[in-house]
Design a protein around this motif. Structure first.
Motif, PDB file in Angstrom:
ATOM      1  N   GLY A 119     -13.990  11.508  18.836  1.00 27.02           N
ATOM      2  CA  GLY A 119     -13.357  10.129  18.743  1.00 27.02           C
ATOM      3  C   GLY A 119     -12.311   9.889  17.822  1.00 27.02           C
ATOM      4  N   VAL A 154     -12.718  15.137  20.650  1.00 24.30           N
ATOM      5  CA  VAL A 154     -14.170  15.210  21.408  1.00 24.30           C
ATOM      6  C   VAL A 154     -14.947  14.447  20.229  1.00 24.30           C
ATOM      7  CG1 VAL A 154     -13.891  17.394  22.526  1.00 24.30           C
ATOM      8  CG2 VAL A 154     -14.555  17.387  20.145  1.00 24.30           C
ATOM      9  N   ARG A 184     -15.628   8.211  23.479  1.00 21.65           N
ATOM     10  CA  ARG A 184     -15.826   9.545  22.852  1.00 21.65           C
ATOM     11  C   ARG A 184     -16.502   9.224  21.547  1.00 21.65           C
ATOM     12  NH1 ARG A 184     -13.544  13.321  25.807  1.00 21.65           N
ATOM     13  NH2 ARG A 184     -11.547  12.559  26.150  1.00 21.65           N
TER      14      ARG A 184
END
Length: 264
Positions: free
Chosen positions: A53, A51, A211
């Protein structure tokens, strides 16, 4: 008994955009692109991003997979799940049982690594619980943007479907040398067995998920494709502008003038 000949030698998506500074001016170009996967020219790596990235080398290696399922297996699974007897979990094909969809409880036992709890491969959620469980009758589908897949008549699957996921944040961008976007790309490739020209086509759905916490502006998306129909020496491309499409074809029915070391 002949070797298979791929219609696409190599292909990749190209995307890039700008981060703006506080004054609204372009400040940082972020880009990811790929031509051929040479050791010193790489902007993409296997696997999803978390979440935030992020990813790591182990996850990238684990996700170096193509998840394939056939339409025949899906149809057989649908028929059994809708029969009076219901699904016998022991008889569910591994391609359906190991589909990398959110919450799949059987994925790790088949592939040997854990599935992150996030939206991944598309599926029909038979009981509406938000998680993939083939033993509840769930099965892989082609996700069509803007269409609700609640009824069996409203979902679609192909004779062959292959799902895979990759990202641009698994390492340094040695192809473009640009900063990573932290983009996750979920891809579904599919094809149909038909008696017309569709039989010679392959289709690709790309879902791009940023992300990063940063918004990209002036963003462009394209695709690089090297089409080879056997020997590349007599290949051509054409386009149909009204359909936003292009196609590849050979100049004749014989692959001649090929290099002596050519292998299809």
């Amino acid at each position: 008994g002949e070797l298979e000949v791929s219609s696409i030698y190599a292909g990749a998506i190209w995307l890039g955009g700008w981060e703006f500074d506080e004054d609204g001016n372009p400040a940082n170009l972020k880009m990811a692109a790929q031509t051929y996967r040479r050791p010193d020219e790489n902007d993409f790596w296997s696997g999803p991003l978390d979440v935030n990235g992020g990813t790591n080398e182990e996850d990238c290696e684990d996700w170096d997979e193509h998840f394939e399922v056939s339409g025949d297996d899906i149809l057989d699974h649908i028929n059994k799940s809708r029969s009076a007897q219901g699904v016998d979990c022991a008889e569910v094909p591994s391609s359906i049982k190991g589909w990398p969809a959110k919450g799949n409880p059987y994925f790790a036992s088949i592939y040997g690594f854990e599935l992150p709890y996030q939206d991944l491969a598309p599926f029909l959620d038979e009981n509406g619980d938000g998680e993939y469980n083939p033993c509840d009758g769930d099965f892989p589908i082609i996700e069509i943007i803007g269409c609700e897949a609640g009824e069996i008549s409203k979902v679609s699957f192909a004779d062959q479907m292959i799902w895979y996921v990759f990202n641009d944040n698994g390492g340094i961008h040695t192809r473009t040398t640009a900063d990573p976007i932290r983009m996750e790309v979920q891809t579904l490739a599919f094809a149909y067995k038909t008696g017309d020209e569709v039989n010679d086509m392959t289709f690709y759905n790309y879902e791009l998920i940023n992300r990063s916490t940063q918004t990209l502006f002036n963003t462009y998306f394209g695709q690089n494709v090297d089409t080879d129909l056997g020997c590349a020496q007599d290949d051509y491309i054409g386009s149909i502008q009204s359909l936003n499409s292009y196609y590849g074809y050979s100049g004749d029915s014989i692959d001649d003038n090929c290099p002596s070391n050519f292998k299809p």
